[in-house]
Design a protein around this motif. Structure first.
Motif, PDB file in Angstrom:
ATOM      1  N   THR A  96       0.843  -1.272   0.109  1.00 14.26           N
ATOM      2  CA  THR A  96       0.097  -0.032   0.040  1.00 14.26           C
ATOM      3  C   THR A  96       0.869   1.162  -0.099  1.00 14.26           C
ATOM      4  OG1 THR A  96      -1.983  -0.870   1.173  1.00 14.26           O
ATOM      5  CG2 THR A  96      -1.563   1.240   1.435  1.00 14.26           C
ATOM      6  N   LEU A  97       2.139   1.179   0.732  1.00 16.28           N
ATOM      7  CA  LEU A  97       2.874   2.450   0.771  1.00 16.28           C
ATOM      8  C   LEU A  97       3.797   2.469  -0.201  1.00 16.28           C
ATOM      9  CD1 LEU A  97       3.323   2.290   4.767  1.00 16.28           C
ATOM     10  CD2 LEU A  97       1.920   3.931   3.431  1.00 16.28           C
ATOM     11  N   HIS A 116       5.470  10.343   6.556  1.00 15.25           N
ATOM     12  CA  HIS A 116       4.110  10.797   6.095  1.00 15.25           C
ATOM     13  C   HIS A 116       3.042  10.122   7.028  1.00 15.25           C
ATOM     14  CE1 HIS A 116       1.052  11.344   2.851  1.00 15.25           C
ATOM     15  NE2 HIS A 116       0.553  10.255   3.313  1.00 15.25           N
ATOM     16  N   ILE A 118      -0.434   8.549   8.290  1.00 20.56           N
ATOM     17  CA  ILE A 118      -1.271   7.766   7.743  1.00 20.56           C
ATOM     18  C   ILE A 118      -2.401   7.439   8.561  1.00 20.56           C
ATOM     19  CG2 ILE A 118       0.151   6.513   6.148  1.00 20.56           C
ATOM     20  CD1 ILE A 118       0.024   4.297   8.091  1.00 20.56           C
ATOM     21  N   GLY A 194      -6.787   0.823   4.481  1.00 21.76           N
ATOM     22  CA  GLY A 194      -5.753   0.984   3.545  1.00 21.76           C
ATOM     23  C   GLY A 194      -6.269   0.505   2.089  1.00 21.76           C
ATOM     24  N   THR A 208      -7.103   4.562  -0.554  1.00 26.23           N
ATOM     25  CA  THR A 208      -5.690   5.249  -0.115  1.00 26.23           C
ATOM     26  C   THR A 208      -5.674   5.191   1.680  1.00 26.23           C
ATOM     27  OG1 THR A 208      -6.166   7.580  -0.046  1.00 26.23           O
ATOM     28  CG2 THR A 208      -5.434   6.349  -2.023  1.00 26.23           C
ATOM     29  N   ASP A 210      -4.397   7.327   3.418  1.00 27.52           N
ATOM     30  CA  ASP A 210      -4.517   8.684   3.928  1.00 27.52           C
ATOM     31  C   ASP A 210      -5.723   9.479   3.634  1.00 27.52           C
ATOM     32  OD1 ASP A 210      -3.871   8.858   1.500  1.00 27.52           O
ATOM     33  OD2 ASP A 210      -1.775   9.950   2.066  1.00 27.52           O
ATOM     34  N   VAL A 286       4.694   7.102   8.963  1.00 31.10           N
ATOM     35  CA  VAL A 286       5.476   5.946   8.464  1.00 31.10           C
ATOM     36  C   VAL A 286       6.412   6.685   7.383  1.00 31.10           C
ATOM     37  CG1 VAL A 286       5.261   3.875   7.218  1.00 31.10           C
ATOM     38  CG2 VAL A 286       3.308   4.512   8.777  1.00 31.10           C
ATOM     39  N   VAL A 288       8.307   6.570   4.295  1.00 24.20           N
ATOM     40  CA  VAL A 288       7.911   6.091   2.915  1.00 24.20           C
ATOM     41  C   VAL A 288       8.781   6.515   1.686  1.00 24.20           C
ATOM     42  CG1 VAL A 288       5.401   5.983   3.572  1.00 24.20           C
ATOM     43  CG2 VAL A 288       6.328   8.225   2.705  1.00 24.20           C
ATOM     44  N   ILE A 292       6.233  10.008  -2.036  1.00 27.72           N
ATOM     45  CA  ILE A 292       5.149  10.613  -1.230  1.00 27.72           C
ATOM     46  C   ILE A 292       5.411  11.584  -0.330  1.00 27.72           C
ATOM     47  CG2 ILE A 292       3.247   9.452   0.273  1.00 27.72           C
ATOM     48  CD1 ILE A 292       4.286   6.763  -0.946  1.00 27.72           C
TER      49      ILE A 292
END
Length: 294
Positions: A96-97, A116, A118, A194, A208, A210, A286, A288, A292
């Protein structure tokens, strides 16, 4: 730039023992001062994170989605950033990330130090990253032993799913969302925070981690073989556009069933219906890929 990191590795993860030495070497080369801890029981990960919270700048976790889920409460409480080394079978959160399965590349992403925030999902007091579900997925989880995953890897999900699908039986449920009550007859209800879950399935084509919302789908099929037709679409999240699939979105959702049904969060059975779901926006940070941006 030097950073002090708590490195937690699930050595029982599919690639745990094999990958740890390479990861440690790469992280030290990237300037990380590591405190290495491991635990035989992932349930103790939150306890370990709390113990070291004032001695480190971030937490790096090596394992699969179950290991990450076991640590999530500690990350929420301490607000330490998370670095991910995908050492599990499915590695759906990493997918996902945009974090690759290559340990060398995953270490580089941690080395960029690009943080980033989330969202997290929450159900009955339990946080989750990817998806919480009831129905078919629970039966798959119950059959998907560590030995099966270690032997067959990602193919274990497909093989186990086929065995379960053949015996699929619908159940009734009430879904309360956005002020409305919906009664369904379904074989599976999934609530996603997610994008990916279950070894690469997408909960919705525009989901997504976020977007500050939960994506729910309900599989309302009449015949077991309809699931086989749906599988290719589920890999892209396009199943939500099929007539036999109900798709709903919201920030809070309740699911009620006639009798308590187990709920699977990130691959582990952790609670039962009646279930109260909600999204917690921007809950943790997180590390990433640099493309991103927060």
């Amino acid at each position: 730039m030097s950073s002090r990191a708590l490195l937690l590795v699930n050595r029982h993860a599919r690639q745990g023992e094999k990958g740890i030495s390479e990861a440690i070497e790469n992280l030290k080369t990237l300037g990380f001062d590591l405190i290495e801890e491991s635990t035989e029981d992932p349930k103790h990960l939150t306890e370990v994170i709390l113990r070291y919270q004032h001695q480190v700048d971030l937490v790096i976790i090596g394992g699969g989605d179950g290991t990450l889920n076991a640590a999530v409460d500690g990350l929420v409480k301490t607000q330490l950033p998370l670095g991910i080394l995908p050492l599990g079978t499915a590695n759906d959160l990493a997918r996902t990330l945009g974090i690759p399965n290559s340990l060398n590349e995953a270490c580089k992403i941690i080395g960029y130090r690009n943080s980033h925030r989330i969202d997290l999902g929450w159900v009955n007091g339990k946080h989750f990253f990817n998806v919480a579900s009831l129905g078919l997925s629970v039966k798959i989880t119950q059959r998907l032993t560590k030995e099966v995953k270690r032997r067959w890897g990602i193919f274990a999900y497909a093989a186990t799913a086929l065995q379960v699908i053949l015996k699929a039986r619908p159940f009734t449920a009430e879904i309360l969302i956005n002020g409305e009550s919906v009664h369904v007859k379904t074989v599976q209800i999934a609530v996603g925070n997610g994008r990916y879950y279950g070894g690469g399935m997408a909960v919705a084509d525009d989901a997504t981690i976020d977007d500050q919302r939960l994506d729910l789908y309900s599989l309302e099929i009449k015949n077991w073989w309809e699931i086989l037709l749906l599988l290719p679409a589920m890999q892209r999240g396009r199943h939500i556009h099929w007539k036999s699939v109900r798709s709903l979105q919201g920030q809070e959702i309740e699911v009620r069933t006639r009798k308590p049904r187990p709920i699977n969060t990130d691959g582990e059975i952790t609670t039962y219906t009646p279930a109260h779901f909600r999204v917690i926006p921007k809950a943790i940070a997180v590390l990433v890929p640099p493309e991103i941006r927060s």
